[in-house]
Scaffold this motif. Structure first.
Motif, PDB file in Angstrom:
ATOM      1  N   LEU A 196      60.885 -35.898  42.784  1.00  0.00           N
ATOM      2  CA  LEU A 196      60.437 -36.029  44.176  1.00  0.00           C
ATOM      3  C   LEU A 196      60.744 -37.417  44.734  1.00  0.00           C
ATOM      4  N   ALA A 197      60.651 -38.446  43.881  1.00  0.00           N
ATOM      5  CA  ALA A 197      60.989 -39.795  44.330  1.00  0.00           C
ATOM      6  C   ALA A 197      62.453 -39.887  44.732  1.00  0.00           C
ATOM      7  N   MET A 198      63.304 -39.102  44.085  1.00  0.00           N
ATOM      8  CA  MET A 198      64.734 -39.127  44.402  1.00  0.00           C
ATOM      9  C   MET A 198      65.033 -38.578  45.789  1.00  0.00           C
ATOM     10  N   VAL A 199      64.089 -37.818  46.358  1.00  0.00           N
ATOM     11  CA  VAL A 199      64.303 -37.299  47.715  1.00  0.00           C
ATOM     12  C   VAL A 199      63.344 -37.926  48.727  1.00  0.00           C
ATOM     13  N   GLY A 200      62.641 -38.997  48.315  1.00  0.00           N
ATOM     14  CA  GLY A 200      61.883 -39.759  49.301  1.00  0.00           C
ATOM     15  C   GLY A 200      60.410 -39.966  49.049  1.00  0.00           C
ATOM     16  N   ALA A 201      59.814 -39.335  48.041  1.00  0.00           N
ATOM     17  CA  ALA A 201      58.400 -39.574  47.755  1.00  0.00           C
ATOM     18  C   ALA A 201      58.193 -41.013  47.299  1.00  0.00           C
ATOM     19  N   ARG A 202      57.137 -41.633  47.796  1.00  0.00           N
ATOM     20  CA  ARG A 202      56.841 -43.026  47.440  1.00  0.00           C
ATOM     21  C   ARG A 202      55.405 -43.124  46.953  1.00  0.00           C
ATOM     22  N   ILE A 203      55.177 -44.057  46.051  1.00  0.00           N
ATOM     23  CA  ILE A 203      53.838 -44.242  45.509  1.00  0.00           C
ATOM     24  C   ILE A 203      53.182 -45.470  46.122  1.00  0.00           C
ATOM     25  N   SER A 204      51.857 -45.495  46.016  1.00  0.00           N
ATOM     26  CA  SER A 204      51.079 -46.661  46.411  1.00  0.00           C
ATOM     27  C   SER A 204      50.217 -47.057  45.227  1.00  0.00           C
ATOM     28  N   HIS A 205      50.483 -48.221  44.669  1.00  0.00           N
ATOM     29  CA  HIS A 205      49.704 -48.681  43.523  1.00  0.00           C
ATOM     30  C   HIS A 205      48.255 -48.916  43.924  1.00  0.00           C
ATOM     31  N   ASP A 206      48.041 -49.414  45.118  1.00  0.00           N
ATOM     32  CA  ASP A 206      46.670 -49.614  45.613  1.00  0.00           C
ATOM     33  C   ASP A 206      45.959 -48.273  45.773  1.00  0.00           C
ATOM     34  N   GLN A 207      46.685 -47.280  46.236  1.00  0.00           N
ATOM     35  CA  GLN A 207      46.112 -45.948  46.402  1.00  0.00           C
ATOM     36  C   GLN A 207      45.695 -45.378  45.048  1.00  0.00           C
ATOM     37  N   TRP A 208      46.522 -45.613  44.028  1.00  0.00           N
ATOM     38  CA  TRP A 208      46.197 -45.177  42.658  1.00  0.00           C
ATOM     39  C   TRP A 208      44.926 -45.865  42.167  1.00  0.00           C
TER      40      TRP A 208
END
Length: 379
Positions: A196-208
């Motif tokens: 999913l990251a390869m097509v644009g999903a991004r993570i938030s470390h603060d959100q985690w």
């Protein structure tokens, strides 16, 4: 019979229609009416832009490549550790053809290896795909030891696949045979996040971090069973390791690769960590598949939550299936000494599940990359 949950159908059909129009300008590749023998080889590349976890050389990028082999090629069984990794013809030549092949790159689950995805890769290669699965450095059983860093820095994984595509395209054995306009990605568990990251999903470390304060028991907030480290070890590394702290500052960046035209995610992890804004802007076709009994990537918090936001996503939920049903079939020793990874709940048949998922993946990639649907959907 498994349940098919369709979401954002109008948007997805629009995306598929656009792809279909695009494929009209491509020369139609010949596709085999019957499965081809599958060749297999190991490749060893390096990513010179990143250091290995010992900081004494470039990041290793080993991978397994599967491909259609000439008719009449003899395949032999492949056993890797406690797993039966299907059948292939090691170092067989690539089947001769004037057609270029679609490419699928695959990301394994945490602590796993490229070989654990052989059941999916072989199915695609037998139907005319070139398939390459990477061993993610520090987080793979292919290496002599797992590294805590490999479990901590998930966002290194998409870059592994982008560099793998670069290396394959430059490899004289494979590059001339790859259709650069027909590249897809697949992944299992945290490899599903990678896809999913390869097509644009991004993570938030603060959100985690915020999620884990209120969901202390959730699997997204703990090291998986494959890790031989404690959560305290992980917290100490996140707080005090300079290289990891620097990596965290880049965690929220986009790792989308415009060469990826479609993504297939199996029991994807990190649902609570992905930003809704990034999921909502994904334009490539996405298919997500998960087991209803998954106790590692809880469907409601991961697969189902992701698919509810991704406008191009479709979702399959397989009754009775749990997380490790998506691992290969096990040897007798595996069933005796590693029952956690080798046993399935009542009502779940591992080989039947693999057949269902492989057929669904083939159906999906044929429709999104090649522009035709060669096989009826598995039911």
């Amino acid at each position: 019979m498994h349940t098919v949950v369709r979401q954002r159908a109008v948007v997805l059909l629009g995306a598929l229609a656009a792809l279909a129009l695009q494929t009209m300008s491509w020369a139609q590749a010949e596709v085999p009416d019957t499965p081809s023998p599958v060749g297999m080889t190991l490749v060893h590349y390096e990513d010179t832009s990143r250091a290995n976890w010992d900081d004494n050389g470039p990041r290793p990028l080993s991978a397994v490549v599967w491909y259609p082999a000439p008719r009449g090629t003899t395949e032999t069984a492949w056993q890797v550790s406690i797993f039966n990794a299907g059948k292939n013809a090691r170092e067989a030549p690539l089947a001769a053809s004037s057609d270029k092949l679609p490419l699928i790159v695959i990301s394994h689950g945490t602590g796993g290896s490229a070989a654990t995805m052989a059941w999916l890769a072989e199915s695609l290669a037998a139907r005319g795909y070139l398939v390459a699965a990477v061993n993610h450095h520090g987080n793979t059983g292919y290496e002599p030891a797992l590294r805590l860093e490999g479990f901590a820095v998930w966002w290194d994984r998409p870059k592994d696949l982008s560099v793998l595509i670069d290396k394959l395209m430059a490899d004289p054995r494979f590059g001339p045979r790859i259709n650069a306009d027909r590249i897809g990605v697949a992944g299992f568990s945290i490899g599903g996040y990678t896809a999913l990251a390869m097509v644009g999903a991004r993570i938030s470390h603060d959100q985690w971090s915020a999620f884990c304060i209120t969901h202390t028991a959730d699997s997204n907030c703990h090291l998986p069973p494959e890790a031989k480290y404690s959560d305290a070890d992980l917290r100490d590394m996140l707080d005090h390791n300079p290289r990891i702290r620097d990596a965290i500052t880049h965690a929220g960046e986009s790792f989308a690769d415009p060469r990826i035209k479609a993504a297939f995610a199996i029991a994807p992890a990190l649902g609570p960590v992905l930003t809704q804004a990034s999921l909502a802007t994904i334009q490539a076709p996405v298919h997500i598949i998960v087991g209803a009994a998954d106790d590692q990537t809880i469907p409601e918090l991961n697969a189902q939550a992701m698919s509810a936001v991704i406008p191009t996503a479709t979702l399959d939920v397989l009754p009775h299936v749990t997380h490790y049903t998506f691992l290969p079939a096990c040897t007798l020793l595996g069933r005796i000494f590693a029952s956690r990874y080798c046993s399935d709940p009542e009502g779940a048949d591992r080989m039947v599940t693999h057949d269902k998922v492989s057929s669904t993946a083939l159906h999906f990639f044929d429709a999104t990359l090649i522009g035709q649907d060669r096989l009826p959907r598995y039911r």
